[in-house]
Design a protein around this motif. Structure first.
Motif, PDB file in Angstrom:
ATOM      1  N   ALA A  15       0.927  -1.213   0.289  1.00 30.21           N
ATOM      2  CA  ALA A  15      -0.165  -0.085  -0.126  1.00 30.21           C
ATOM      3  C   ALA A  15       0.974   1.404   0.185  1.00 30.21           C
ATOM      4  CB  ALA A  15      -1.068  -0.039   1.173  1.00 30.21           C
ATOM      5  N   GLU A  16       1.856   1.242   0.930  1.00 33.10           N
ATOM      6  CA  GLU A  16       2.843   2.354   0.830  1.00 33.10           C
ATOM      7  C   GLU A  16       3.456   2.572  -0.528  1.00 33.10           C
ATOM      8  OE1 GLU A  16       2.686   0.004   3.155  1.00 33.10           O
ATOM      9  OE2 GLU A  16       2.984   0.433   4.899  1.00 33.10           O
ATOM     10  N   TRP A  17       3.881   1.604  -1.170  1.00 33.12           N
ATOM     11  CA  TRP A  17       4.619   1.382  -2.425  1.00 33.12           C
ATOM     12  C   TRP A  17       3.444   2.247  -3.516  1.00 33.12           C
ATOM     13  CZ3 TRP A  17       9.449   1.305  -4.193  1.00 33.12           C
ATOM     14  CH2 TRP A  17       9.549   1.254  -5.642  1.00 33.12           C
ATOM     15  N   ASP A  18       2.386   1.668  -3.472  1.00 34.92           N
ATOM     16  CA  ASP A  18       1.298   2.280  -4.560  1.00 34.92           C
ATOM     17  C   ASP A  18       1.084   3.884  -4.312  1.00 34.92           C
ATOM     18  OD1 ASP A  18       1.180  -0.242  -5.538  1.00 34.92           O
ATOM     19  OD2 ASP A  18      -0.720  -0.729  -4.634  1.00 34.92           O
ATOM     20  N   GLY A  19       1.076   4.183  -2.856  1.00 38.30           N
ATOM     21  CA  GLY A  19       0.935   5.537  -2.601  1.00 38.30           C
ATOM     22  C   GLY A  19       2.004   6.417  -3.011  1.00 38.30           C
ATOM     23  N   LEU A  20       3.157   5.967  -2.905  1.00 35.39           N
ATOM     24  CA  LEU A  20       4.451   6.728  -3.257  1.00 35.39           C
ATOM     25  C   LEU A  20       4.619   6.889  -4.721  1.00 35.39           C
ATOM     26  CD1 LEU A  20       6.933   5.207  -0.686  1.00 35.39           C
ATOM     27  CD2 LEU A  20       5.901   7.643  -0.605  1.00 35.39           C
ATOM     28  N   VAL A  21       4.414   5.741  -5.594  1.00 32.53           N
ATOM     29  CA  VAL A  21       4.403   5.803  -7.014  1.00 32.53           C
ATOM     30  C   VAL A  21       3.279   6.597  -7.621  1.00 32.53           C
ATOM     31  CG1 VAL A  21       3.916   4.171  -9.027  1.00 32.53           C
ATOM     32  CG2 VAL A  21       5.484   3.548  -7.007  1.00 32.53           C
ATOM     33  N   SER A  22       1.968   6.586  -6.957  1.00 32.45           N
ATOM     34  CA  SER A  22       1.099   7.549  -7.423  1.00 32.45           C
ATOM     35  C   SER A  22       1.560   8.953  -7.375  1.00 32.45           C
ATOM     36  CB  SER A  22      -0.217   7.179  -6.825  1.00 32.45           C
ATOM     37  OG  SER A  22      -1.313   8.085  -7.356  1.00 32.45           O
TER      38      SER A  22
END
Length: 491
Positions: A15-22
Motif C-alpha cells: 500500500a505504501e509503495w502504491d501511494g508513493l508511486v502514484s
C-alpha cells in the motif's frame, strides 16, 4: 510512464509503495509536495531509495551538520544528479531551493522529477526558514508549469507532524502525507519466518513488534530456530549488553527532539508498563500531579511511543498503552534489572522474569493483538460492518465492582445514531479459559442491555493463547459465543 514495479527486495509495504508511486508519477503540470514520516528503523529510507532508483529521481539524505555544510552537501548531490563534474555552490538555502524547483520547469519526456529530502528535521533545525522557502516555490508553481515532486521525509515524529499543522508554512500544500508504521503482527511473523509457529510469533512480536531493521541491520538475521530457542535467543540478543538491541529502547527516547528530561519520560512509560493506564494512575505512580504530566504524555503520543484510547463505555475516560513493544519490554523487564544485565547476567534475569513478562508484556500485548485481529480479518465473526474496536470498563453498582472488557466492537452507525455493541470479549494469555470467563462477559452484557448499549445478539468472545476448557467449548455451539485461539489470530 510504464508501471513502476516494487523491487523484490522490498518486503511488504504494498500500500505504501502504491501511494508513493502514484504521487511520484502523477502527470499533473503543477509542483507537488509529499511528507513521509515514521519512527527510525521502519525502512523509510530503504523504501524511498528504491523508489528514486526506479524513477531516476534524486535522493538526498541530510545529516547532523551546520547549515553551511548541509548546503554544500545538497549542492554536491544536485550536481551529481545533473551529471556536473563539480559540485554546485549556493550562497544560501534561498538560492538552493529556488534552483531545485527550477529543475521541474524543464520539458521532461521521462515524466515528473522526484526529489526526496530525507531526515528533513536536520535541515529545518539549523535553517528554520526552509519550510517557508519551499512554500513560496510550491505556491509559485501552482500557476506555472512545473513537474517537481518534492518529498520530505523524517524520523522525528514531533517535527514532521508539525510541518502541516496549524499555522505552519506548508499547511495545506501537501498532496501526500504518509506515515510508515511497523508491520502488523501477521506480516511481522512472515518477515521473521515464524508464521507457522503462532506461539513463537506472538512472543517475538511482544518483544520487538514489527520493526523491520531489528532483524537484518541489528541482528544480522539471527532469528529463533523455534519456540524452544526463544529463551536462548532472547538472552543472546535483546538482553545481552553486546547486542545493538540492548540499549535501543533508550535511544528511541533520546532521538526525539522534544524530549529533554528523559528520566521523567522513562518514569511515565514505566508507570504504564506497570499497569497504571489512566492519567491519574500515571501521576500517582511517579509522584506528580496530573497537570504536571500533560506535556510528557502529549510528546510521547506525538512521537508514536504512547497511544491513548477512549473507554468505549465511559466517555472522557482514556487509557494509555505503550505502542512500541521493545520499550514496554525494556520498562517491564530490563530497566528494573539493568545493573545485572550490564554485568552479563541475562540468563539469571530472564529466568526470574517469567511472571513479569507474562503479566506486563505478553498479556497486555496479546490483548492488543486480539483488538487488531477484530479490526482486520476477525470482522467475519461479526458478519456486518463494524465501527470502533477498543476496550472499556463496565461498572456493576449492585456488586460494587468493575468488569474490564479487553475487546469491544461497536457496530457501524449512521451519523447522529447511537452505535450498538457487536461484540464483548475477554483475552487471556496464560490461562485456560472456562465458564467463569464467559459468565462474566454475559453479566457485563446484561448490564449494558439495561443501559440500552447492547442487545441479546451482542456476541461474547473468549480469546485465549492457552486454550479453552471442555465445558466452554461446549458452550461455543451457541450462536452468541465465539472462541478465538492464538492459532486463529495467525490463520
Amino acid at each position: 510512464m510504464a508501471a513502476v514495479q516494487k523491487p523484490a527486495q522490498v518486503f511488504g509495504r504494498a500500500a505504501e509503495w502504491d501511494g508513493l508511486v502514484s504521487f511520484a508519477t502523477r502527470p499533473t503540470p503543477q509542483a507537488m509536495l509529499g511528507v513521509v514520516s515514521g519512527r527510525r528503523r521502519m525502512g523509510k529510507t530503504y523504501l524511498l531509495r528504491a523508489l528514486t532508483e526506479q524513477v531516476n529521481g534524486l535522493y538526498f539524505g541530510a545529516t547532523a551538520a551546520t547549515a553551511a555544510e548541509s548546503l554544500r552537501q545538497f549542492g554536491a548531490a544536485l550536481a551529481a544528479h545533473s551529471g556536473s563534474p563539480s559540485p554546485f555552490s549556493f550562497a544560501n538555502w534561498d538560492d538552493a531551493i529556488a534552483y531545485l524547483f527550477s529543475l521541474g520547469t524543464a520539458d521532461r519526456a521521462a515524466g515528473p522529477l522526484l526529489v526526496v529530502i530525507d531526515e528533513f528535521p536536520y535541515l529545518s533545525k539549523t535553517t528554520p526558514e526552509i519550510p517557508s522557502l519551499i512554500q513560496r516555490e510550491i505556491d509559485r508553481y501552482q500557476v506555472e508549469h512545473n513537474s517537481m515532486r518534492l518529498m520530505l521525509c523524517g524520523s522525528a515524529m514531533s517535527v514532521m507532524g508539525g510541518l502541516l499543522t496549524s499555522t505552519a508554512p506548508l499547511r495545506g500544500r501537501a498532496q501526500l502525507e504518509l506515515v510508515v508504521r511497523p508491520f502488523g503482527y501477521r506480516e511481522a511473523a512472515e518477515f521473521w519466518g515464524v508464521a507457522k509457529d503462532p506461539a513463537l510469533a506472538a512472543r517475538l512480536h511482544a518483544v520487538l513488534g514489527g520493526t523491520p531493521a531489528y532483524r537484518r541491520q541489528f541482528l544480522a538475521d539471527d532469528t529463533p530456530a523455534g519456540l524452544e530457542d526463544f529463551d536462548p535467543w532472547l538472552t543472546r540478543t535483546v538482553l545481552s549488553p553486546l547486542s545493538p538491541l540492548f540499549r535501543e529502547a533508550r535511544y528511541l527516547l533520546a532521538e526525539e527532539t522534544d524530549i529533554r528530561d528523559t528520566a521523567m519520560y522513562h518514569s511515565v512509560l514505566a508507570a504504564v508498563a506497570e499497569g497504571n493506564a489512566t492519567r491519574g494512575g500515571i501521576a500517582n505512580y511517579i509522584g506528580r500531579k496530573s497537570v504536571d504530566i500533560s506535556h510528557p504524555l502529549t510528546v510521547l503520543e506525538d512521537s508514536h511511543l504512547l497511544e491513548r484510547g477512549e473507554d468505549l463505555f465511559r466517555s472522557g475516560r482514556a487509557r494509555y498503552r505503550i505502542s512500541e513493544p521493545l520499550i514496554n519490554f525494556y520498562e517491564a523487564v530490563m530497566r528494573p534489572a539493568w545493573a545485572l544485565l550490564e554485568s552479563g547476567q541475562a540468563t539469571q534475569v530472564w529466568s526470574q522474569s517469567a511472571d513479569r513478562f507474562a503479566s506486563q508484556v505478553a498479556g497486555p500485548h496479546f490483548e492488543g493483538l486480539c483488538r487488531e485481529y477484530m479490526l482486520t480479518s476477525g470482522q467475519f465473526l461479526i458478519g456486518r460492518p463494524i465501527g470502533q474496536v477498543g476496550r472499556g470498563v463496565v461498572t456493576d453498582p449492585a456488586a460494587r465492582r468493575q468488569i474490564e472488557i479487553d475487546v469491544a466492537v461497536t457496530e457501524s452507525r449512521s451519523p447522529g445514531a447511537k452505535a450498538g455493541l457487536a461484540l464483548l470479549g475477554e483475552a487471556k494469555w496464560g490461562t485456560v479459559m472456562d465458564l467463569h470467563h464467559l459468565n462474566r462477559l454475559s453479566h457485563a452484557r446484561e448490564l449494558l442491555i439495561g443501559r440500552g448499549a447492547a442487545t441479546p445478539a451482542t456476541l461474547l468472545a473468549c480469546f485465549s493463547a492457552k486454550g479453552f476448557a471442555a465445558e466452554l467449548q461446549a458452550e461455543a455451539a451457541r450462536s452468541d459465543v465465539v472462541l478465538v485461539s492464538l492459532a486463529d489470530l495467525y490463520r
